[in-house]
Design an enzyme around this catalytic site. Structure first.
Site, PDB file in Angstrom:
ATOM      1  N   HIS A 112     122.386  17.249  86.794  1.00 29.50           N
ATOM      2  CA  HIS A 112     121.226  17.008  87.948  1.00 29.50           C
ATOM      3  C   HIS A 112     121.302  15.964  89.126  1.00 29.50           C
ATOM      4  CE1 HIS A 112     117.092  14.830  87.976  1.00 29.50           C
ATOM      5  NE2 HIS A 112     118.102  13.339  88.021  1.00 29.50           N
TER       6      HIS A 112
ATOM      7  N   GLY B 198     106.034  47.977  93.009  1.00 30.36           N
ATOM      8  CA  GLY B 198     107.313  47.128  92.071  1.00 30.36           C
ATOM      9  C   GLY B 198     108.397  46.520  92.989  1.00 30.36           C
TER      10      GLY B 198
HETATM   11  P1  NAD Z   1     108.977  50.145  90.655  1.00 29.59           P
HETATM   12  O1  NAD Z   1     109.323  51.850  89.669  1.00 29.59           O
HETATM   13  O2  NAD Z   1     109.654  49.450  90.464  1.00 29.59           O
HETATM   14  O3  NAD Z   1     107.891  50.396  91.085  1.00 29.59           O
HETATM   15  C1  NAD Z   1     107.036  51.537  91.009  1.00 29.59           C
HETATM   16  C2  NAD Z   1     105.614  50.892  91.095  1.00 29.59           C
HETATM   17  O4  NAD Z   1     104.537  51.955  91.827  1.00 29.59           O
HETATM   18  C3  NAD Z   1     105.206  50.950  89.543  1.00 29.59           C
HETATM   19  O5  NAD Z   1     103.967  49.377  89.872  1.00 29.59           O
HETATM   20  C4  NAD Z   1     104.012  51.521  89.880  1.00 29.59           C
HETATM   21  O6  NAD Z   1     103.110  51.405  88.999  1.00 29.59           O
HETATM   22  C5  NAD Z   1     103.574  51.984  91.498  1.00 29.59           C
HETATM   23  N1  NAD Z   1     103.443  52.981  91.249  1.00 29.59           N
HETATM   24  C6  NAD Z   1     103.607  54.413  91.038  1.00 29.59           C
HETATM   25  N2  NAD Z   1     102.953  55.505  91.708  1.00 29.59           N
HETATM   26  C7  NAD Z   1     101.474  54.744  92.600  1.00 29.59           C
HETATM   27  C8  NAD Z   1     101.079  55.829  93.084  1.00 29.59           C
HETATM   28  N3  NAD Z   1     100.365  57.035  93.070  1.00 29.59           N
HETATM   29  N4  NAD Z   1      99.840  54.751  93.512  1.00 29.59           N
HETATM   30  C9  NAD Z   1     100.012  53.169  93.511  1.00 29.59           C
HETATM   31  N5  NAD Z   1     101.196  52.562  93.143  1.00 29.59           N
HETATM   32  C10 NAD Z   1     101.910  53.421  92.101  1.00 29.59           C
HETATM   33  O7  NAD Z   1     110.018  51.170  91.378  1.00 29.59           O
HETATM   34  P2  NAD Z   1     110.159  51.065  92.922  1.00 29.59           P
HETATM   35  O8  NAD Z   1     110.034  50.033  92.923  1.00 29.59           O
HETATM   36  O9  NAD Z   1     110.409  52.587  94.161  1.00 29.59           O
HETATM   37  O10 NAD Z   1     111.607  50.469  92.511  1.00 29.59           O
HETATM   38  C11 NAD Z   1     112.770  52.043  92.195  1.00 29.59           C
HETATM   39  C12 NAD Z   1     113.898  50.872  91.601  1.00 29.59           C
HETATM   40  O11 NAD Z   1     115.104  50.963  92.506  1.00 29.59           O
HETATM   41  C13 NAD Z   1     113.364  50.067  90.001  1.00 29.59           C
HETATM   42  O12 NAD Z   1     113.023  50.650  89.059  1.00 29.59           O
HETATM   43  C14 NAD Z   1     114.297  49.357  90.117  1.00 29.59           C
HETATM   44  O13 NAD Z   1     115.153  50.002  88.884  1.00 29.59           O
HETATM   45  C15 NAD Z   1     114.990  49.929  91.216  1.00 29.59           C
HETATM   46  N6  NAD Z   1     115.528  49.057  91.995  1.00 29.59           N
HETATM   47  C16 NAD Z   1     115.796  47.311  91.715  1.00 29.59           C
HETATM   48  C17 NAD Z   1     115.760  46.338  92.659  1.00 29.59           C
HETATM   49  C18 NAD Z   1     116.623  44.703  92.324  1.00 29.59           C
HETATM   50  O14 NAD Z   1     117.369  45.312  91.184  1.00 29.59           O
HETATM   51  N7  NAD Z   1     115.857  43.571  92.970  1.00 29.59           N
HETATM   52  C19 NAD Z   1     115.363  46.609  94.062  1.00 29.59           C
HETATM   53  C20 NAD Z   1     114.791  47.540  94.459  1.00 29.59           C
HETATM   54  C21 NAD Z   1     114.546  48.459  93.427  1.00 29.59           C
END
Ligand code: NAD
Length: 514
Positions: free
Chosen positions: A484, A222
């Protein structure tokens, strides 16, 4: 009264400038005496939701107390989230570009990393930003109360500071007319991934830059996994990403994600989809990981470090919440209405605490809505588009309706794409693999969604947000003269594609199917 040349807000006549934080530009409480105080607004949690609420409320003339355990306002975003990660992603980009410059006829020596200086620079960025928020807080007359909050009821809170360097942990009781809860979220840690070991990191630990591991397993493809995985890969770690679903960044449109996925293939050791971690154990000088999934060649693998980034959970176990009528849903999110008012009329809640998307900018806007409502203004939180940005290289950004959502809802939309290979500016940056897409209502020709994958997508997406919020049509975007040569032209040309008239791609408009 105030050593900072300021007047202490009326009603706070027992507040003093604190000795412990003197010199930091803060109005703090003197912890050496018990106090009973009252304030119009108490804000619990000093992140982008909390400090935005406190500052707007002060600007509107309210007497405000902002409560947080940290030395300065800032929350996860500034201390251990958005800001330190973006500082490190900037470094990662510099390293990548220095390596790529070879192809442009510029050769640098292999970069030499000084981890201590890198860490100090990143911490300096955080320090300047949080210190700046402290000054803004002071300038506005916000009382910053450092400590841990416990609700005593719907209109009162007790704040304790057990680690007060002055050695005094006398609680402060404060009554308020309204309260805003903005206590944020923390990394989720499922039992199977929790191992009490220095080698298993959450995002906070990874941002501390304790070391550059030779091999790093990132669990979760994620936002956090891909951003921090990219940082460590650029710094030299062999990074493996495991994601339990069938694609990275679940929820985002696949054509956008594939731009990033192709690049990650070169950057990472491996990206394993539909794979889960079913076991973690400390083993000599590494972590033995048991993987399960069709793409897994060896179910037992050894890594120097493991970064767990599988989502976040709300910090809704606020002490004393049970003394109020505030309700939580099954996932622990505090339930709120359109103005962000909880079931307890005096209490509002904003940010990660109230649900997805867990994004700082969503929190700030919710906070401003809540404050407006408290001030008696007509306000409701009903955004047409909340932008999402993954700050990898390339960045992936989207707002409004996604193609994935439209399909799931069976909604008829027209999608137009402008490939960056046709953008002169993208060519000059040697980044022709990006894409800009528009999701358009075929009847009204209104822009419903925008998606961008490529360098600077996070900056470019703002134009999409404005277009959606202003109800712009494809013609509006096409008729706006874009400078541009810039990547912003890709938005204008994606609109031109809708009419089959893009200057730089030949894609005649098809007659509608009958
Ligand atoms: P996320 O929800 O973005 O991603 C978590 C990922 O882990 C998902 O793809 C999920 O399918 C996967 N997953 C879950 N359990 C798993 C497992 N047991 N094994 C393998 N994969 C698994 O969560 P995150 O990356 O922890 O971030 C948390 C939140 O923080 C995000 O929802 C986001 O809103 C926020 N965040 C935002 C930014 C940004 O705006 N750029 C940056 C960092 C975090």
């Amino acid at each position: 009264m105030s050593g900072l040349g300021r007047t202490v807000p009326a009603g706070s006549d027992r507040l003093l400038v604190g000795a412990s934080d003197a010199g930091q530009g803060f109005l703090n409480l003197d912890w050496t005496r018990t106090m009973t105080n009252s304030t119009h607004l108490a804000v619990i949690g000093g992140g982008p939701g909390g400090y935005a609420a406190a500052f707007l409320a002060a600007d509107l003339g309210m007497q405000v107390t902002l409560i947080d355990e940290a030395a300065h306002p800032g929350g996860v975003c500034l201390y251990r989230g958005c800001m330190p990660s973006k500082a490190l992603l900037h470094v990662a980009k510099v390293l990548t570009e220095a390596r790529e410059a070879r192809a442009w006829g510029v050769e640098f020596a292999e970069p030499a990393l000084d981890l201590d200086r890198l860490r100090a620079w990143k911490d300096g960025v955080v320090g300047r930003l949080t210190g700046g928020l402290g000054q803004l807080s002071t300038q506005r007359g916000v009382t910053y109360l450092r400590g841990r909050a416990e609700l005593l009821g719907p209109t009162s809170v007790r704040v304790t500071r057990p680690d007060n360097p002055d050695g005094d942990d006398e609680p402060v009781d404060l009554t308020f007319t309204h309260g805003i809860l903005s206590t944020g979220s923390r990394p989720a840690l499922p039992a199977v991934l929790s191992l009490d070991s220095d080698r298993v990191w959450d995002s906070t630990r990874a941002l501390d830059l304790p070391t550059i591991p030779e091999s790093l397993l990132v669990v979760g493809g994620g936002y956090i996994g891909l951003e921090l995985g990219s940082v460590y890969a650029a710094l030299g770690s062999a990074v493996t990403v495991v994601e339990m679903t069938s694609g990275l960044l679940p929820g985002a449109d696949r054509d956008l994600v594939s731009v990033l996925a192709r690049r990650l293939e070169g950057l990472c050791q491996a990206v394993l989809l539909e794979t889960t971690v079913v076991g973690l154990a400390e083993d000599g000088d590494g972590v033995r990981v048991t993987l399960q999934g069709d793409a897994v060649a060896h179910s037992e693998q050894q890594f120097d470090r493991v970064l767990v980034a599988v989502g976040r959970v709300p910090n809704s176990e606020i002490p004393g919440l049970e003394r109020t009528a505030v309700q939580r849903d099954a996932r622990g999110f505090v339930m709120v209405d359109g103005q962000r008012r909880t079931a307890e009329p005096t209490l509002f809640a904003v940010g990660d605490l109230v649900g997805e998307p867990m994004l700082a900018h969503k929190a700030s806007h919710e906070a401003r809505t809540a404050v407006e409502a408290i001030a008696g203004h007509k306000a409701v939180f009903e955004p047409g588009a909340i932008p999402a940005v993954v700050f990898t290289d390339p960045e992936v950004a989207w707002c409004g309706l996604t193609e994935t959502q439209a399909k799931a809802e069976g909604r008829s939309v027209q999608v137009t794409r402008f490939p960056w290979a046709a953008s002169g500016r993208a060519m000059t940056l040697d980044r022709p693999s990006g894409v800009t897409k528009l999701i358009i209502d075929p009847e009204s020709e209104q822009i419903l969604g925008v998606g961008i994958a490529g360098s600077g997508a996070g900056e470019l997406i703002a134009e999409g947000v404005v277009a959606i919020e202003m109800g712009a049509t494809a013609a509006d975007l096409r008729l706006c003269i874009h400078p541009h040569p810039t990547l912003s032209e890709t938005l204008m040309e994606a609109a031109e594609v809708f009419f089959g008239q893009s200057t730089h791609v030949y894609r005649p408009k098809r007659a509608p199917r009958v």
